[in-house]
Write an enzyme that holds these catalytic residues in place. Structure first.
Site, PDB file in Angstrom:
ATOM      1  N   MET A  59       1.522   9.107 -11.206  1.00  0.00           N
ATOM      2  CA  MET A  59       3.293   9.031 -11.407  1.00  0.00           C
ATOM      3  C   MET A  59       3.682  10.230 -12.328  1.00  0.00           C
ATOM      4  O   MET A  59       2.804  11.210 -13.338  1.00  0.00           O
ATOM      5  CB  MET A  59       3.321   7.588 -12.447  1.00  0.00           C
ATOM      6  N   SER A 119      -7.697  -0.853 -11.073  1.00  0.00           N
ATOM      7  CA  SER A 119      -7.058   0.597 -11.895  1.00  0.00           C
ATOM      8  C   SER A 119      -6.703   0.494 -13.119  1.00  0.00           C
ATOM      9  O   SER A 119      -7.391   0.026 -13.999  1.00  0.00           O
ATOM     10  CB  SER A 119      -5.624   0.088 -11.401  1.00  0.00           C
ATOM     11  N   HIS A 157      -9.430   2.487  -8.341  1.00  0.00           N
ATOM     12  CA  HIS A 157      -7.813   2.525  -8.146  1.00  0.00           C
ATOM     13  C   HIS A 157      -7.270   4.190  -9.234  1.00  0.00           C
ATOM     14  O   HIS A 157      -7.498   3.618  -9.694  1.00  0.00           O
ATOM     15  CB  HIS A 157      -6.728   1.792  -8.001  1.00  0.00           C
ATOM     16  N   ASP A 214      -3.801   5.824 -10.393  1.00  0.00           N
ATOM     17  CA  ASP A 214      -2.612   5.491 -10.287  1.00  0.00           C
ATOM     18  C   ASP A 214      -2.045   6.823 -10.495  1.00  0.00           C
ATOM     19  O   ASP A 214      -1.924   7.769 -11.726  1.00  0.00           O
ATOM     20  CB  ASP A 214      -2.157   4.449 -10.842  1.00  0.00           C
ATOM     21  N   MET A 231       2.565   7.844  -6.623  1.00  0.00           N
ATOM     22  CA  MET A 231       3.808   8.109  -7.454  1.00  0.00           C
ATOM     23  C   MET A 231       4.569   8.373  -7.943  1.00  0.00           C
ATOM     24  O   MET A 231       4.757   8.793  -8.596  1.00  0.00           O
ATOM     25  CB  MET A 231       4.000   6.377  -8.559  1.00  0.00           C
ATOM     26  N   ASP A 264      -0.900  -5.056  -4.949  1.00  0.00           N
ATOM     27  CA  ASP A 264      -1.307  -3.925  -6.329  1.00  0.00           C
ATOM     28  C   ASP A 264      -0.503  -4.250  -7.007  1.00  0.00           C
ATOM     29  O   ASP A 264       0.967  -4.420  -6.935  1.00  0.00           O
ATOM     30  CB  ASP A 264      -1.084  -2.690  -5.680  1.00  0.00           C
ATOM     31  N   HIS A 286      -3.657   6.132  -5.332  1.00  0.00           N
ATOM     32  CA  HIS A 286      -2.193   5.506  -5.000  1.00  0.00           C
ATOM     33  C   HIS A 286      -1.250   6.808  -5.723  1.00  0.00           C
ATOM     34  O   HIS A 286      -0.941   6.988  -7.348  1.00  0.00           O
ATOM     35  CB  HIS A 286      -1.538   4.125  -5.535  1.00  0.00           C
ATOM     36  N   MET A 313       3.144  -3.877  -2.853  1.00  0.00           N
ATOM     37  CA  MET A 313       2.981  -3.180  -4.555  1.00  0.00           C
ATOM     38  C   MET A 313       4.147  -4.961  -4.608  1.00  0.00           C
ATOM     39  O   MET A 313       4.566  -5.800  -4.252  1.00  0.00           O
ATOM     40  CB  MET A 313       4.718  -3.002  -4.262  1.00  0.00           C
TER      41      MET A 313
HETATM   42  C1  DX5 Z   1       0.828   0.279 -10.896  1.00  0.00           C
HETATM   43  C2  DX5 Z   1       0.399   0.745 -10.613  1.00  0.00           C
HETATM   44  C3  DX5 Z   1      -1.099  -0.678 -10.824  1.00  0.00           C
HETATM   45  C4  DX5 Z   1      -0.712  -0.789 -11.307  1.00  0.00           C
HETATM   46  C5  DX5 Z   1      -2.231  -2.090 -11.836  1.00  0.00           C
HETATM   47  O1  DX5 Z   1       2.160   1.174 -11.099  1.00  0.00           O
HETATM   48  O2  DX5 Z   1       0.204   0.915  -9.965  1.00  0.00           O
HETATM   49  O3  DX5 Z   1      -1.920  -0.313  -9.890  1.00  0.00           O
HETATM   50  O4  DX5 Z   1      -2.027  -0.529 -12.719  1.00  0.00           O
HETATM   51  O5  DX5 Z   1      -1.845  -2.753 -13.018  1.00  0.00           O
HETATM   52  P1  DX5 Z   1      -1.932  -4.382 -13.362  1.00  0.00           P
HETATM   53  O6  DX5 Z   1      -2.903  -4.915 -12.359  1.00  0.00           O
HETATM   54  O7  DX5 Z   1      -2.444  -4.223 -15.140  1.00  0.00           O
HETATM   55  O8  DX5 Z   1      -0.835  -5.387 -12.722  1.00  0.00           O
HETATM   56 ZN    ZN Z   2      -1.377   1.208  -8.104  1.00  0.00          ZN
END
Ligand code: DX5
Ligand code: ZN
Length: 222
Positions: free
Chosen positions: A36, A7, A32, A34, A67, A174, A65, A136
């Site tokens: 947000m 990620s 991956h 993320d 969010m 994740d 992903h 999650m």
């Molecule tokens: C959290 C993200 C994850 C995160 C994982 O909202 O969806 O993908 O980056 O990071 P680590 O492995 O550091 O928990």
């Molecule tokens: Zn994620």
């Protein structure tokens, strides 16, 4: 084969290209991504423009992903930018069937994501038509959080549900996955393992990616 998905949330953005290349060379299977929006989760990250730049140089599939609120409005932008997989949360999407069908109709793999505090029962219908499910193991919003231990039991239960309802569906997990728990998580039923800080905070990203892939291979041999 178990898949490793670094990620980039925990990457050093000054050196993003170089760091993604190190993941590729270390044997990562996906990247991956993320997304947000500061509404569904408290943090704000990046959008389709960055994904498009990565797509131009990276040969690994890109796993977005989301969010965010209003997924239907943004799904086409991410797929046009080059996302190969797009996942959306069950918690804030009232018409999840429609949104997953939209992702598939645009040529990407469609995933449903579930937060640690949401009942797995809500997935019963949706597992019939998703391509993958993302469990999650931290509350979404930030990298570097601690793995919620109960996720192992949820993963086992989810695996049973998947075997019963749609055995070809892949399970992604994740949050909080590191060298010391990746084998246990893989053995509990995860097919795709997302790792952020456990890769990008390492001194040697390529070596760390390779090491995690070896642990995943070892978990399959057990
Ligand atoms: C959290 C993200 C994850 C995160 C994982 O909202 O969806 O993908 O980056 O990071 P680590 O492995 O550091 O928990
Ligand atoms: Zn994620």
């Amino acid at each position: 084969m178990k898949l490793l998905a670094p990620s980039i949330l925990s990457a050093d953005f000054w050196n993003l290209g170089e760091q993604i290349r190190a993941c590729e060379e270390g044997g990562a299977d996906l990247i991956h991504f993320d997304v947000m929006d500061g509404h569904f989760v408290p943090n704000i990250t990046f959008g389709p423009v960055l994904l498009e730049s990565i797509k131009k140089h990276c040969r690994l599939p890109l796993d977005a992903h989301l969010m965010i609120e209003n997924v239907d409005k943004y799904i086409p932008d991410f797929i046009k930018a080059g996302a190969d997989m797009v996942s959306i949360h069950i918690e804030n999407n009232h018409h999840i069937h429609r949104s997953l069908e939209l992702i598939k109709s645009l040529g990407a793999k469609a995933g449903v994501v579930i937060n640690p505090g949401t009942s797995l029962k809500l997935l019963e219908e949706v597992l019939h038509y998703a391509d993958f499910v993302l469990l999650m193991s931290v509350n979404p919003g930030f990298g570097g959080q601690r793995f919620i231990e109960r996720s192992i039991e949820r993963l086992r239960r989810l695996k049973d549900m998947v075997m019963e309802i749609n055995p070809s569906l892949l399970i992604e997990i994740d949050g909080g996955i590191k060298e010391d728990n990746i084998m246990e998580v893989a053995k509990a039923g995860a097919d795709i393992l997302v790792v952020g800080s456990g890769i990008f905070h390492a001194k040697d990203i390529k070596a760390q990616t390779k090491r995690l892939k070896e642990l995943l291979a070892a978990s399959e041999a057990l």
